[in-house]
Motif scaffolding. Sequence first.
Motif, PDB file in Angstrom:
ATOM      1  N   TRP A  54      22.214 -85.777 -31.644  1.00  0.00           N
ATOM      2  CA  TRP A  54      21.216 -86.560 -30.911  1.00  0.00           C
ATOM      3  C   TRP A  54      19.946 -85.744 -30.688  1.00  0.00           C
ATOM      4  O   TRP A  54      18.839 -86.237 -30.856  1.00  0.00           O
ATOM      5  CB  TRP A  54      21.780 -87.001 -29.559  1.00  0.00           C
ATOM      6  CG  TRP A  54      22.746 -88.133 -29.624  1.00  0.00           C
ATOM      7  CD1 TRP A  54      22.739 -89.177 -30.519  1.00  0.00           C
ATOM      8  CD2 TRP A  54      23.883 -88.336 -28.788  1.00  0.00           C
ATOM      9  NE1 TRP A  54      23.795 -90.009 -30.276  1.00  0.00           N
ATOM     10  CE2 TRP A  54      24.514 -89.530 -29.227  1.00  0.00           C
ATOM     11  CE3 TRP A  54      24.439 -87.637 -27.721  1.00  0.00           C
ATOM     12  CZ2 TRP A  54      25.657 -90.036 -28.625  1.00  0.00           C
ATOM     13  CZ3 TRP A  54      25.574 -88.140 -27.106  1.00  0.00           C
ATOM     14  CH2 TRP A  54      26.177 -89.317 -27.559  1.00  0.00           C
ATOM     15  N   ILE A 227      31.194 -93.417 -40.443  1.00  0.00           N
ATOM     16  CA  ILE A 227      31.438 -94.134 -39.183  1.00  0.00           C
ATOM     17  C   ILE A 227      30.826 -93.353 -38.021  1.00  0.00           C
ATOM     18  O   ILE A 227      30.200 -93.923 -37.120  1.00  0.00           O
ATOM     19  CB  ILE A 227      32.944 -94.349 -38.960  1.00  0.00           C
ATOM     20  CG1 ILE A 227      33.489 -95.341 -39.997  1.00  0.00           C
ATOM     21  CG2 ILE A 227      33.226 -94.849 -37.546  1.00  0.00           C
ATOM     22  CD1 ILE A 227      34.995 -95.481 -39.975  1.00  0.00           C
ATOM     23  N   GLY A 228      30.999 -92.035 -38.058  1.00  0.00           N
ATOM     24  CA  GLY A 228      30.426 -91.202 -37.008  1.00  0.00           C
ATOM     25  C   GLY A 228      28.912 -91.249 -36.977  1.00  0.00           C
ATOM     26  O   GLY A 228      28.296 -91.231 -35.908  1.00  0.00           O
ATOM     27  N   VAL A 230      26.802 -93.772 -38.391  1.00  0.00           N
ATOM     28  CA  VAL A 230      26.206 -95.089 -38.159  1.00  0.00           C
ATOM     29  C   VAL A 230      26.410 -95.571 -36.728  1.00  0.00           C
ATOM     30  O   VAL A 230      25.757 -96.517 -36.290  1.00  0.00           O
ATOM     31  CB  VAL A 230      26.752 -96.143 -39.148  1.00  0.00           C
ATOM     32  CG1 VAL A 230      26.465 -95.738 -40.570  1.00  0.00           C
ATOM     33  CG2 VAL A 230      28.233 -96.397 -38.935  1.00  0.00           C
ATOM     34  N   THR A 231      27.312 -94.956 -35.999  1.00  0.00           N
ATOM     35  CA  THR A 231      27.490 -95.286 -34.577  1.00  0.00           C
ATOM     36  C   THR A 231      26.589 -94.410 -33.705  1.00  0.00           C
ATOM     37  O   THR A 231      26.892 -94.187 -32.532  1.00  0.00           O
ATOM     38  CB  THR A 231      28.957 -95.099 -34.160  1.00  0.00           C
ATOM     39  OG1 THR A 231      29.376 -93.758 -34.483  1.00  0.00           O
ATOM     40  CG2 THR A 231      29.865 -96.095 -34.846  1.00  0.00           C
ATOM     41  N   PHE A 232      25.476 -93.951 -34.305  1.00  0.00           N
ATOM     42  CA  PHE A 232      24.525 -93.079 -33.602  1.00  0.00           C
ATOM     43  C   PHE A 232      25.236 -91.833 -33.061  1.00  0.00           C
ATOM     44  O   PHE A 232      25.019 -91.416 -31.932  1.00  0.00           O
ATOM     45  CB  PHE A 232      23.813 -93.835 -32.483  1.00  0.00           C
ATOM     46  CG  PHE A 232      22.976 -94.973 -32.975  1.00  0.00           C
ATOM     47  CD1 PHE A 232      21.725 -94.757 -33.538  1.00  0.00           C
ATOM     48  CD2 PHE A 232      23.459 -96.272 -32.919  1.00  0.00           C
ATOM     49  CE1 PHE A 232      20.960 -95.812 -34.020  1.00  0.00           C
ATOM     50  CE2 PHE A 232      22.700 -97.333 -33.397  1.00  0.00           C
ATOM     51  CZ  PHE A 232      21.449 -97.100 -33.946  1.00  0.00           C
ATOM     52  N   VAL A 234      28.119 -91.237 -31.988  1.00  0.00           N
ATOM     53  CA  VAL A 234      29.212 -91.348 -31.012  1.00  0.00           C
ATOM     54  C   VAL A 234      30.558 -91.181 -31.713  1.00  0.00           C
ATOM     55  O   VAL A 234      31.467 -90.514 -31.204  1.00  0.00           O
ATOM     56  CB  VAL A 234      29.150 -92.703 -30.279  1.00  0.00           C
ATOM     57  CG1 VAL A 234      30.368 -92.876 -29.361  1.00  0.00           C
ATOM     58  CG2 VAL A 234      27.864 -92.810 -29.464  1.00  0.00           C
ATOM     59  N   GLY A 235      30.702 -91.791 -32.884  1.00  0.00           N
ATOM     60  CA  GLY A 235      31.962 -91.710 -33.598  1.00  0.00           C
ATOM     61  C   GLY A 235      32.353 -90.313 -34.030  1.00  0.00           C
ATOM     62  O   GLY A 235      33.529 -90.033 -34.273  1.00  0.00           O
TER      63      GLY A 235
END
Length: 256
Positions: A54, A227-228, A230-232, A234-235
């Motif tokens: 982030w 998946i990790g 594209v979930t910004f 979080v994944g």
Amino acid sequence: MADVSGAASQSHGHQVRKIRDDRPWHWLALGWQDMTRAPQVSFAFGICLALASWALAYGLWFAEFGYLVLPMAAGFFLIAPLIAVGLYDTSRRLQQGRPVDLGLALMAWRRPLQVASFGMVLLLLHFAWVRVALLWFALYFSDGTPPLDALPFFMLEAANLPFLVIGGLIGSGFALVAFSISAIALPMLLDREVDVFTAMITSVRTVQANPRAMALWAGLIVMLTAIGLVTFFVGLVVMFPLVAHATWHAYRELVA
């Protein structure tokens, strides 16, 4: 137990096993078990990685280098094995019945020179990918850079499909090289008294000896990491430690 049909090859005395094509699913199951046995360590790594991602993405966007977010995210595949060293060591300790905690995981660089040397190889590969991505971006958008605030939607326009396809192929080439030399190299450096060259050659030979199984494993890594991302990010809290723990078990099964 692995379905071993004999040593497929031998690298400086280290035998590479031939395994069934579906074994990566078993590695993920073992990785999940390690996560549940050492959740504090696993999720600490995952949370720290998400926070760092982030911060990096925000910093690039704030500095008006938003177009670098995508190649930097893609470059994650190149350097992730280096970040995961502490999780490899945690799985190793669990397998040996030894205690685990976050402090021990952070001090896992038992052979700092060898691990750091291999880390430099991955970082150089990552920097090369970023430079090539920047060059391709500059060549394709030679008439002017699209506005940063509209960049994600701009990339999805049909006219820009060649940019995404060719960029994806270039990135896939870098990822293939990174995967081949690092599939089991860092766990091996952590576990055995071998040099960086031997670890990389052994890693490449595991891929050559088990093309279908390792193709499945690479695909699972890409899917879980995607998946990790594209979930910004979080994944990544779950996906990153899961893949890292599973990688340790992949190494233990692939190298005699």
